[in-house]
Design a protein around this motif. Structure first.
Motif, short mmCIF file in Angstrom:
data_model
loop_
_atom_site.label_atom_id
_atom_site.label_comp_id
_atom_site.label_asym_id
_atom_site.label_seq_id
_atom_site.Cartn_x
_atom_site.Cartn_y
_atom_site.Cartn_z
N ASN A 193 17.09 37.07 79.68
CA ASN A 193 17.58 36.59 78.39
C ASN A 193 16.70 35.51 77.76
O ASN A 193 17.17 34.42 77.40
CB ASN A 193 19.03 36.09 78.54
N HIS B 63 23.84 44.70 84.01
CA HIS B 63 23.65 45.42 82.75
C HIS B 63 22.20 45.83 82.52
O HIS B 63 21.82 46.20 81.40
CB HIS B 63 24.23 44.61 81.59
N VAL B 64 21.41 45.81 83.57
CA VAL B 64 20.08 46.43 83.50
C VAL B 64 20.30 47.95 83.38
O VAL B 64 21.17 48.52 84.04
CB VAL B 64 19.27 46.09 84.78
N THR B 65 19.54 48.57 82.48
CA THR B 65 19.66 50.02 82.29
C THR B 65 18.89 50.75 83.39
O THR B 65 17.66 50.64 83.47
CB THR B 65 19.09 50.42 80.91
N GLU C 115 22.15 38.68 84.54
CA GLU C 115 23.16 39.75 84.33
C GLU C 115 22.56 41.11 84.73
O GLU C 115 22.47 42.04 83.92
CB GLU C 115 23.61 39.77 82.87
N ILE C 116 22.21 41.19 86.00
CA ILE C 116 21.52 42.39 86.50
C ILE C 116 22.43 43.62 86.45
O ILE C 116 21.95 44.75 86.40
CB ILE C 116 20.98 42.09 87.91
N LYS D 129 26.93 49.72 76.08
CA LYS D 129 25.77 50.60 76.18
C LYS D 129 25.91 51.55 77.36
O LYS D 129 26.95 51.56 78.02
CB LYS D 129 24.47 49.77 76.23
N ASN E 91 15.04 45.66 79.69
CA ASN E 91 15.50 45.27 81.03
C ASN E 91 15.02 43.89 81.45
O ASN E 91 15.76 43.16 82.13
CB ASN E 91 15.12 46.34 82.06
N PHE F 77 18.92 49.56 74.82
CA PHE F 77 18.91 49.29 76.25
C PHE F 77 19.35 47.88 76.63
O PHE F 77 19.19 47.47 77.78
CB PHE F 77 17.52 49.57 76.82
N CYS G 69 30.27 47.18 78.49
CA CYS G 69 29.49 46.34 77.56
C CYS G 69 29.14 47.10 76.29
O CYS G 69 28.63 46.50 75.34
CB CYS G 69 28.22 45.83 78.23
N PRO H 208 19.10 55.78 81.62
CA PRO H 208 19.21 55.93 80.17
C PRO H 208 20.06 57.16 79.80
O PRO H 208 19.85 58.24 80.36
CB PRO H 208 17.74 56.13 79.74
N CYS I 53 22.75 34.45 79.50
CA CYS I 53 22.89 35.79 80.10
C CYS I 53 21.89 36.07 81.21
O CYS I 53 21.90 37.16 81.78
CB CYS I 53 22.75 36.87 79.04
N PHE J 183 22.51 44.76 76.41
CA PHE J 183 23.93 44.54 76.13
C PHE J 183 24.07 43.51 75.00
O PHE J 183 23.12 42.76 74.73
CB PHE J 183 24.72 44.21 77.40
N PRO J 184 25.21 43.49 74.32
CA PRO J 184 25.31 42.78 73.05
C PRO J 184 24.85 41.32 73.08
O PRO J 184 24.14 40.88 72.18
CB PRO J 184 26.80 42.89 72.70
N ASN K 266 17.59 41.84 79.70
CA ASN K 266 18.88 41.85 80.39
C ASN K 266 18.85 40.95 81.63
O ASN K 266 19.86 40.39 82.04
CB ASN K 266 19.25 43.27 80.84
#
Lengths: 323, 323
Positions: free
Chosen positions: A259, B166-168, B163-164, B180, A253, A287, B178, B171, B160, A289-290, A256
């Motif tokens: 980065n 896509h914070v997990t 890019e909040i 995930k 996280n 956890f 994306c 789970p 990136c 993204f790509p 994410n």
């Protein structure tokens, strides 16, 4: 002669010193014992005496130095150069560190908290490869961290930036010393790893030397947990997996969000090395993204004990370049 | 005459323009329709024509401008000033935006992605109060964000940072576009809110107009969910609580990591206003440690549609100051 930097790593047991080039090469290093008696009032005079003694020993002068940087426990006021609440130094009252050291050495001085300074060290000369975006997490008695983003060490409005140890990874989980629940520190510090082991052992019914040691009331350490796991103790492997799940979630996280080119894991618990890193990496991949998964690396710290003095020198260099 | 800035907010439906002072005051604003036909090849010429037309309309010259900033969808290469993969503009191939606009207007040009640019806007003239550390989260069709730390807009190694969405936060939760699972976007974008409502309605047995609307197959929107909740529909309140739990967890953790002076929430879903903010705040308090809880504020965005053009002008100002 090219001008030099002095880095100081102030700890509860020892104070480490180094003289470095502006390229970050350590030219001299030494250490003294931390004397925290009398409310820690000997510490700053001891630092001053040690610096002045070494400068004259090496036949150098104050003009030979760009600046002195120092990493310290406690809460720091960077602008004023003061420290308060460093309990392992017995510094409960505010200490005017910068003024005293600058007056007595004639060299510009700057300080920051120890995790931030270690982050600067690993970023400059360690696993961070001097990239502009590096996150450092240290897994020790507690869990600390430091963040360098676009080349700047982050502090936040109240100096708490980089406190990754208090990221919530397990809502409703174990209570933390900070007062909330489920902090990364509660499950991945040295004591956290043992806490997870003790908690999971209540449910585990199979055969395990680690469980036996816990049930026998032995004094199990985080290192023991990793040692049993590396020896393929099934229960210890479950414990390590759980710890790495939480680490992977937190590392994922922060990646994410920021980065960075790398998230660097250091501190005592990271002595488990690639055994730990590869498992954190697996959950990190789950956890993230790509675009982050393929650009941010999970790395082990490389500088060990020297991260502090090297980072302190980096701090001095950055600070003096700005003023 | 003091020099001016031009801000452009390039969207899939309209292109918004503004002329601003270096204090961020909007002096002129206008917009044109986005013509995304023919693989979007008319977009850049339309922008150029509109700028040059307005400059002459206001009897100004290219020398009157410090620079042009633009926020755009898609992946940006900031140094080269190119955009690729902006599907709502039909920009599938790389577009050399900067070169074309600079050549045709004679004014320096800089671009960044739209969420980053909106973050700069809210930071400069909106809820961020021009503080050096501000996090912006926009809850729209997707969830985007931007981070300003120590005064710098963060990008990270692969662009990136921020890019909040896509914070997990959950789970093993819902699958995200994306690839995930459990991204903030899956539970707090406009579609995410409805997804949470549909999912929870399967379990809910009580009386609820919202549940009835879902069960009837009506076309329920995120706004409907919040409207029902504000009318005290018990099920809608549960859905909003769940959404705010995830938002509070994400906002709390970005705050534990960066300790910004504020986390600013914008985008369509934030139209629910204080009803949303106060609930996010409650979970934020549960998930942050005291020093962050007492120093980082959770705020609503203030600039609405103007965040893009104002942020684009801020981008131009910052960029031109650096070069």
């Amino acid at each position: 002669m090219d001008k030099k930097l002095i880095g100081i790593d102030l700890g509860g047991t020892t104070i480490k010193f180094a003289i470095l080039t502006t390229d970050g090469d350590v030219q001299q290093k030494w250490s003294i014992e931390t004397n925290s008696l009398d409310e820690g009032r000997h510490i700053v005079p001891d630092i001053i005496e040690s610096i002045n003694h070494r400068i004259s020993l090496y036949e150098m002068k104050q003009e030979d130095f760009i600046g002195i940087g120092m990493g310290t426990p406690g809460s720091v006021d960077i602008k004023k150069g003061t420290v308060v609440g460093a309990y392992n130094l017995n510094w409960t009252k505010k200490q005017n560190v910068k003024i005293q050291i600058e007056e007595a050495t004639g060299i510009p001085f700057v300080l920051d908290n120890d995790a931030n300074v270690a982050a600067l060290g690993e970023r400059w000369k360690g696993a961070g490869e001097n990239n502009p975006d590096v996150v450092f997490i240290t897994l020790g008695t507690g869990v600390g961290g430091g963040i360098i983003a676009e080349g700047n060490l982050l502090h936040g409005v109240n100096g708490c930036a980089g406190e990754i140890g208090h990221v919530t990874v397990d809502p409703g989980g174990f209570e933390c010393t900070c007062g909330k629940r489920g902090c990364l520190e509660t499950v991945s510090s040295a004591t956290g790893v043992v806490r997870v082991a003790r908690h999971m052992s209540e449910e585990y019914a199979g055969d395990s030397q680690l469980k036996q040691a816990i049930d026998d009331g032995q004094d199990v350490s985080s290192k023991d947990v990793f040692d049993y796991a590396q020896a393929e103790d099934a229960f210890a492997l479950m414990v390590v997996d759980r710890v790495c799940y939480f680490l992977g979630l937190a590392v994922g996280n922060v990646s994410n969000t920021l980065n960075p080119s790398s998230v660097v894991i250091g501190g005592g618990v990271s002595a488990a090395g690639e055994f730990l890193r590869s498992r954190v990496q697996n959950y990190f991949e789950e956890f993230t993204f790509p675009e982050v998964r393929n650009s941010t690396q999970v790395k082990l710290a490389q500088l060990g004990n020297e991260a502090g003095v090297i980072g302190a020198a980096s701090l001095a260099l950055q600070f003096m370049e700005k003023v």
